[in-house]
Design a protein around this motif. Structure first.
Motif, mmCIF file in Angstrom:
data_model
loop_
_atom_site.group_PDB
_atom_site.id
_atom_site.type_symbol
_atom_site.label_atom_id
_atom_site.label_comp_id
_atom_site.label_asym_id
_atom_site.label_seq_id
_atom_site.Cartn_x
_atom_site.Cartn_y
_atom_site.Cartn_z
ATOM 1 N N VAL A 1 6.884 8.163 -5.198
ATOM 2 C CA VAL A 1 6.291 6.898 -5.634
ATOM 3 C C VAL A 1 7.337 5.780 -5.623
ATOM 4 O O VAL A 1 7.075 4.657 -5.177
ATOM 5 N N LEU A 2 8.540 6.098 -6.096
ATOM 6 C CA LEU A 2 9.618 5.110 -6.059
ATOM 7 C C LEU A 2 9.934 4.695 -4.626
ATOM 8 O O LEU A 2 10.167 3.514 -4.357
ATOM 9 N N LEU A 3 9.947 5.647 -3.722
ATOM 10 C CA LEU A 3 10.191 5.334 -2.308
ATOM 11 C C LEU A 3 9.160 4.343 -1.784
ATOM 12 O O LEU A 3 9.490 3.403 -1.053
ATOM 13 N N SER B 1 0.816 -1.224 0.000
ATOM 14 C CA SER B 1 0.000 0.000 0.000
ATOM 15 C C SER B 1 0.847 1.271 0.000
ATOM 16 O O SER B 1 0.334 2.362 -0.258
ATOM 17 N N MET B 2 2.147 1.150 0.240
ATOM 18 C CA MET B 2 2.987 2.333 0.398
ATOM 19 C C MET B 2 3.123 3.203 -0.857
ATOM 20 O O MET B 2 3.195 4.434 -0.750
ATOM 21 N N PRO B 3 3.170 2.649 -2.080
ATOM 22 C CA PRO B 3 3.199 3.542 -3.244
ATOM 23 C C PRO B 3 1.953 4.417 -3.340
ATOM 24 O O PRO B 3 2.032 5.592 -3.742
ATOM 25 N N THR C 1 5.153 2.916 -10.847
ATOM 26 C CA THR C 1 5.556 4.086 -11.634
ATOM 27 C C THR C 1 4.674 4.237 -12.865
ATOM 28 O O THR C 1 4.390 5.356 -13.305
ATOM 29 N N GLY C 2 4.209 3.108 -13.410
ATOM 30 C CA GLY C 2 3.315 3.185 -14.559
ATOM 31 C C GLY C 2 1.969 3.790 -14.195
ATOM 32 O O GLY C 2 1.393 4.568 -14.957
ATOM 33 N N LEU C 3 1.462 3.457 -13.011
ATOM 34 C CA LEU C 3 0.165 3.960 -12.573
ATOM 35 C C LEU C 3 0.212 5.390 -12.048
ATOM 36 O O LEU C 3 -0.695 6.189 -12.308
ATOM 37 N N PHE C 4 1.271 5.706 -11.300
ATOM 38 C CA PHE C 4 1.300 6.979 -10.582
ATOM 39 C C PHE C 4 2.354 7.976 -11.070
ATOM 40 O O PHE C 4 2.404 9.093 -10.582
#
Length: 296
Positions: free
Chosen positions: A95-97, A72-74, A139-142
């Motif tokens: 987002v990467l984090l 859930s973190m992204p 990364t693709g979604l956000f």
């Protein structure tokens, strides 16, 4: 007071000192050239405290719920970035984090905090393998359909986590009495590696940390919020379990591998400021996790 007590009991102070030295003396970044060996020593040392029985004793329910909290973190990171109206580059960084593995020092901090080190180690490995899917999807979604090379994640996981952990557990299984005789020293060795790594990473990114004060303050607030929400989600995800298990859950979700996130920013060709969330988060999480380990 022994040397190990001096290291473990005052770890937060050592971490803050390392951050200060990194900012004031950027040349200490030279230690990052040995980052992988230091991480291997860090993980291997704390893994010497683990026996095969401790892994077999892991309850699958908190393992599953902790991994779900990790996933859930992204979403949490993206929500915080949007709420604070951060730039696209900073949003990608957050987002990467959220998508990368738990921090490689999580088992060390879990051991120092009196948590279930075996659980945090398994979460680290499983999440690390899963990150090869989670990172590109997140990364693709956000982050606007960005393509990220995830091989650095896999490579670092194998060399700095899986290999040293497997070797340490094998050594302990082969020489249980000899290894157990020095069990009190291994977490201190890992803690020293933590201090060296955070000092080197801070030095390597001193210029970013001295950047625009207003932006830095907002990023720091977002990093602290992401870190705190992660601790809370991890603690709640292990609800109903014993205290060591809940400590492992909290640290496994709240701590994110800022070094891998920063490396992926470079590998993906993002603007340099996309690394700022990772750098700031690293300082925040090392300070908070060391404080939690001391308090708990």
């Amino acid at each position: 007071m022994s040397v190990t007590d001096l290291v473990e009991d005052y770890l937060l102070g050592w971490v803050l000192l390392a951050v200060a030295v990194g900012v004031l003396v950027p040349e200490v970044a030279v230690v990052t050239r040995a980052a992988t060996p230091m991480l291997a020593v860090m993980v291997g040392s704390v893994s010497l405290t683990l026996s095969a029985d401790r892994f077999r004793a892991i309850d699958p329910r908190p393992l599953a719920t902790t991994l779900l909290a990790h996933l859930s973190m992204p979403i949490v990171a993206f929500g915080l970035a949007r709420a604070l109206s951060l730039s696209p580059a900073l949003t990608v960084g957050f987002v990467l984090l959220g998508a990368v593995t738990p921090e490689l020092v999580t088992p060390t901090m879990t051991e120092l905090a009196g948590g279930n080190t075996a659980l945090s180690s398994v979460v680290l490995v499983v999440a690390g393998v899963g990150s090869t899917v989670v990172v590109p999807v997140a990364t693709g979604l956000f982050a606007g359909g960005v393509t990220v090379d995830t091989w650095p994640v896999v490579e670092q996981l194998l060399v700095a986590v899986v290999g040293p952990m497997a070797l340490a557990i094998a050594v302990r299984a082969r020489f249980p009495t000899r290894v157990a005789a020095h069990e009190g020293v291994y977490p201190a060795v890992s803690a020293v590696m933590v201090v060296l790594v955070i000092g080197g990473v801070t030095g390597a990114n001193a210029a970013l940390l001295r950047s625009d004060g207003a932006v830095l303050a907002v990023v720091a607030a977002a990093a602290l919020a992401l870190n705190g929400v992660g601790y809370g989600l991890g603690w709640l995800s292990a609800s109903g379990s014993d205290r060591p298990t809940r400590i492992a859950g909290a640290l496994s979700v709240g701590m994110r591998d800022f070094a891998v996130a920063a490396a992926l920013v470079v590998a993906a060709g993002f603007p340099p400021d996309a690394a700022l969330p990772a750098v700031v988060f690293g300082v925040v999480e090392m300070a908070t996790s060391a404080g939690l380990a001391r308090w708990l």
